[in-house]
Write a protein that holds these residues in place. Structure first.
Motif, mmCIF file in Angstrom:
data_model
loop_
_atom_site.group_PDB
_atom_site.id
_atom_site.type_symbol
_atom_site.label_atom_id
_atom_site.label_comp_id
_atom_site.label_asym_id
_atom_site.label_seq_id
_atom_site.Cartn_x
_atom_site.Cartn_y
_atom_site.Cartn_z
ATOM 1 N N ILE A 97 0.848 -1.193 0.000
ATOM 2 C CA ILE A 97 0.000 0.000 0.000
ATOM 3 C C ILE A 97 0.884 1.244 0.000
ATOM 4 O O ILE A 97 1.762 1.399 0.842
ATOM 5 C CB ILE A 97 -0.922 0.007 1.221
ATOM 6 C CG1 ILE A 97 -1.844 -1.219 1.204
ATOM 7 C CG2 ILE A 97 -1.757 1.288 1.251
ATOM 8 C CD1 ILE A 97 -2.736 -1.325 2.421
ATOM 9 N N THR A 98 0.652 2.108 -0.969
ATOM 10 C CA THR A 98 1.403 3.359 -1.053
ATOM 11 C C THR A 98 0.415 4.496 -1.274
ATOM 12 O O THR A 98 -0.623 4.335 -1.912
ATOM 13 C CB THR A 98 2.407 3.330 -2.220
ATOM 14 O OG1 THR A 98 1.697 3.093 -3.433
ATOM 15 C CG2 THR A 98 3.452 2.256 -2.011
ATOM 16 N N GLY A 99 0.723 5.659 -0.768
ATOM 17 C CA GLY A 99 -0.141 6.817 -0.969
ATOM 18 C C GLY A 99 -1.513 6.602 -0.371
ATOM 19 O O GLY A 99 -1.676 6.027 0.707
ATOM 20 N N GLU A 141 -9.702 0.335 -7.945
ATOM 21 C CA GLU A 141 -9.467 -1.112 -7.933
ATOM 22 C C GLU A 141 -8.821 -1.545 -6.636
ATOM 23 O O GLU A 141 -9.153 -2.592 -6.067
ATOM 24 C CB GLU A 141 -8.594 -1.516 -9.128
ATOM 25 C CG GLU A 141 -8.407 -3.009 -9.302
ATOM 26 C CD GLU A 141 -7.548 -3.361 -10.500
ATOM 27 O OE1 GLU A 141 -7.208 -4.545 -10.658
ATOM 28 O OE2 GLU A 141 -7.212 -2.444 -11.280
ATOM 29 N N ALA A 142 -7.887 -0.757 -6.161
ATOM 30 C CA ALA A 142 -7.211 -1.079 -4.901
ATOM 31 C C ALA A 142 -8.197 -1.043 -3.740
ATOM 32 O O ALA A 142 -8.177 -1.914 -2.864
ATOM 33 C CB ALA A 142 -6.065 -0.106 -4.654
ATOM 34 N N ARG A 143 -9.079 -0.008 -3.719
ATOM 35 C CA ARG A 143 -10.050 0.096 -2.630
ATOM 36 C C ARG A 143 -11.010 -1.090 -2.622
ATOM 37 O O ARG A 143 -11.297 -1.666 -1.570
ATOM 38 C CB ARG A 143 -10.843 1.399 -2.764
ATOM 39 C CG ARG A 143 -11.793 1.660 -1.594
ATOM 40 C CD ARG A 143 -12.508 2.970 -1.786
ATOM 41 N NE ARG A 143 -13.367 2.933 -2.969
ATOM 42 C CZ ARG A 143 -14.048 3.986 -3.433
ATOM 43 N NH1 ARG A 143 -13.920 5.163 -2.829
ATOM 44 N NH2 ARG A 143 -14.804 3.880 -4.496
ATOM 45 N N ASN A 144 -11.496 -1.479 -3.802
ATOM 46 C CA ASN A 144 -12.399 -2.625 -3.889
ATOM 47 C C ASN A 144 -11.717 -3.899 -3.410
ATOM 48 O O ASN A 144 -12.305 -4.722 -2.706
ATOM 49 C CB ASN A 144 -12.898 -2.803 -5.321
ATOM 50 C CG ASN A 144 -13.815 -1.676 -5.763
ATOM 51 O OD1 ASN A 144 -14.433 -1.009 -4.926
ATOM 52 N ND2 ASN A 144 -13.909 -1.459 -7.068
ATOM 53 N N ALA A 145 -10.456 -4.063 -3.801
ATOM 54 C CA ALA A 145 -9.721 -5.261 -3.393
ATOM 55 C C ALA A 145 -9.506 -5.273 -1.882
ATOM 56 O O ALA A 145 -9.646 -6.314 -1.230
ATOM 57 C CB ALA A 145 -8.380 -5.327 -4.123
ATOM 58 N N LEU A 146 -9.183 -4.114 -1.326
ATOM 59 C CA LEU A 146 -8.940 -4.042 0.111
ATOM 60 C C LEU A 146 -10.216 -4.258 0.906
ATOM 61 O O LEU A 146 -10.209 -4.873 1.973
ATOM 62 C CB LEU A 146 -8.316 -2.691 0.462
ATOM 63 C CG LEU A 146 -6.882 -2.469 -0.049
ATOM 64 C CD1 LEU A 146 -6.452 -1.029 0.191
ATOM 65 C CD2 LEU A 146 -5.913 -3.429 0.620
ATOM 66 N N GLU A 147 -11.345 -3.739 0.394
ATOM 67 C CA GLU A 147 -12.618 -3.932 1.086
ATOM 68 C C GLU A 147 -13.031 -5.398 1.110
ATOM 69 O O GLU A 147 -13.614 -5.878 2.080
ATOM 70 C CB GLU A 147 -13.700 -3.091 0.407
ATOM 71 C CG GLU A 147 -13.562 -1.595 0.676
ATOM 72 C CD GLU A 147 -14.600 -0.780 -0.072
ATOM 73 O OE1 GLU A 147 -15.346 -1.375 -0.900
ATOM 74 O OE2 GLU A 147 -14.676 0.442 0.151
ATOM 75 N N ARG A 150 -9.328 -9.388 -0.286
ATOM 76 C CA ARG A 150 -8.706 -10.388 -1.170
ATOM 77 C C ARG A 150 -8.009 -9.673 -2.317
ATOM 78 O O ARG A 150 -8.659 -9.049 -3.155
ATOM 79 C CB ARG A 150 -9.756 -11.352 -1.709
ATOM 80 C CG ARG A 150 -9.155 -12.474 -2.564
ATOM 81 C CD ARG A 150 -10.218 -13.452 -3.041
ATOM 82 N NE ARG A 150 -11.165 -12.837 -3.961
ATOM 83 C CZ ARG A 150 -12.407 -12.524 -3.662
ATOM 84 N NH1 ARG A 150 -12.860 -12.738 -2.436
ATOM 85 N NH2 ARG A 150 -13.231 -11.972 -4.550
ATOM 86 N N ILE A 151 -6.712 -9.746 -2.346
ATOM 87 C CA ILE A 151 -5.921 -9.115 -3.399
ATOM 88 C C ILE A 151 -5.201 -10.217 -4.165
ATOM 89 O O ILE A 151 -4.437 -10.990 -3.584
ATOM 90 C CB ILE A 151 -4.903 -8.120 -2.817
ATOM 91 C CG1 ILE A 151 -5.617 -7.056 -1.979
ATOM 92 C CG2 ILE A 151 -4.081 -7.486 -3.924
ATOM 93 C CD1 ILE A 151 -4.685 -6.101 -1.284
ATOM 94 N N SER A 152 -5.461 -10.290 -5.445
ATOM 95 C CA SER A 152 -4.808 -11.315 -6.258
ATOM 96 C C SER A 152 -3.312 -11.056 -6.308
ATOM 97 O O SER A 152 -2.882 -9.904 -6.450
ATOM 98 C CB SER A 152 -5.382 -11.313 -7.674
ATOM 99 O OG SER A 152 -6.769 -11.595 -7.653
#
Length: 316
Positions: A97-99, A141-147, A150-152
């Motif tokens: 996670i950056t920024g 996309e990052a927010r959806n994955a974090l919510e 599950r991050i591929s």
């Protein structure tokens, strides 16, 4: 009466050799076999002699071990290099996670000069390159994955194997030379250069228990090492593709394997049939990049949502 000189440390008087008890092993075997002979070797001389013999034996053992080492074939060794924007790493990258919750690709254990590092590694049999071009995930996309929690994991855009050692190149060439359709099925493979591209369709075609029986023993060892690595990464995919194709199903993955050089294809257009012969495997292309021209006629199969296409060469 025969006499012999014995060591003062044990006796100081001449003795009858025929009656004398056997002395400890500092006496020579010749004395025991020929009691009438004289044993003039002193204990000190015998110790020196045994030390010399021992040194000779140690040298012989060392030379034998070295000979065995020279005769023993080295175990095949390989290395995986992960390349992100032309920077190489020794460990698989991961998302960090950056920024403002943006995910960026981070490599581990960077290598300053990959070629120099490979030279220092010595007798590598082959090297696997995994190349990544997508180095970040946008904010949404990052927010959806974090919510979802599950991050591929990051997947490489391309993967190739580079055959490094001369004996590995020779083993691969010997293996390809005994395949009757290698030139027609894999004409784009330059064996001399030794670059193989994933998903390694040659092994999908030629894999079988006795695949290497025509090769020399050392060549068999090298090809087993190479294909064992391929099988460990793609064996399940090969199995799944065969199973799905046998059932009559196509998927994005199986399209790569579906059309092979030499397959006869029939095109229906305007109520007429036209036949073609495939001269290449199917290659996936991003639809938005365009449809590259490859041969006399380029057949294109559109994927779902028209996001990607498969292109293959044909004659006819």
């Amino acid at each position: 009466m025969a006499e012999r000189q014995v060591n003062p440390a044990f006796d100081t008087a001449p003795v009858d050799a025929s009656k004398a008890p056997l002395q400890p092993n500092f006496l020579s075997a010749e004395t025991f076999l020929h009691p009438g002979g004289l044993a003039t070797q002193t204990l000190t001389d015998r110790v020196l002699s045994l030390e010399a013999e021992n040194a000779g034996l140690k040298k012989l053992v060392a030379e034998t071990k070295q000979s065995l080492t020279d005769l023993a074939e080295p175990t095949p060794k390989w290395l995986i290099a992960y390349r992100i924007n032309e920077v190489s790493f020794l460990r698989e990258p991961s998302w960090v996670i950056t920024g403002e919750k943006t995910l960026s690709l981070k490599g581990e254990w960077p290598i300053g000069d990959l070629e120099q590092y490979l030279r220092r590694c010595g007798d590598l049999t082959f090297v696997v390159y995994k190349d990544y071009s997508k180095t970040s995930i946008d904010r949404l996309e990052a927010r959806n994955a974090l919510e979802k929690g599950r991050i591929s994991p990051p997947t490489p855009d391309a993967e190739t194997i580079r055959l490094m050692s001369s004996e590995m190149l020779e083993a691969a060439e010997a293996f390809f030379n005994v395949q009757p359709n290698f030139r027609t099925h894999f004409g784009d493979v330059n064996v001399k250069v030794g670059i193989l591209k994933a998903p390694y369709l040659f092994w999908y075609c030629y894999r079988k228990p006795d695949a290497f029986e025509q090769l020399q023993p050392r060549q068999q060892v090298l090809m087993i090492a190479l294909t064992h690595w391929i099988e460990s990464c793609y064996g399940q995919e090969y199995f799944d593709v065969d199973s799905r194709l046998a059932e009559g199903y196509l998927s994005r993955t199986s399209m790569t394997y579906y059309i092979q050089p030499g397959d006869v294809l029939v095109l229906r257009k305007d109520g007429k049939l036209k036949t073609f012969m495939a001269t290449s495997w199917t290659i996936e292309r991003d639809f938005h990049i365009g449809r590259p021209r490859h041969g006399v006629y380029d057949a294109v199969l559109d994927g779902p949502a028209r996001n990607y296409v498969w292109v293959y060469k044909v004659m006819g």
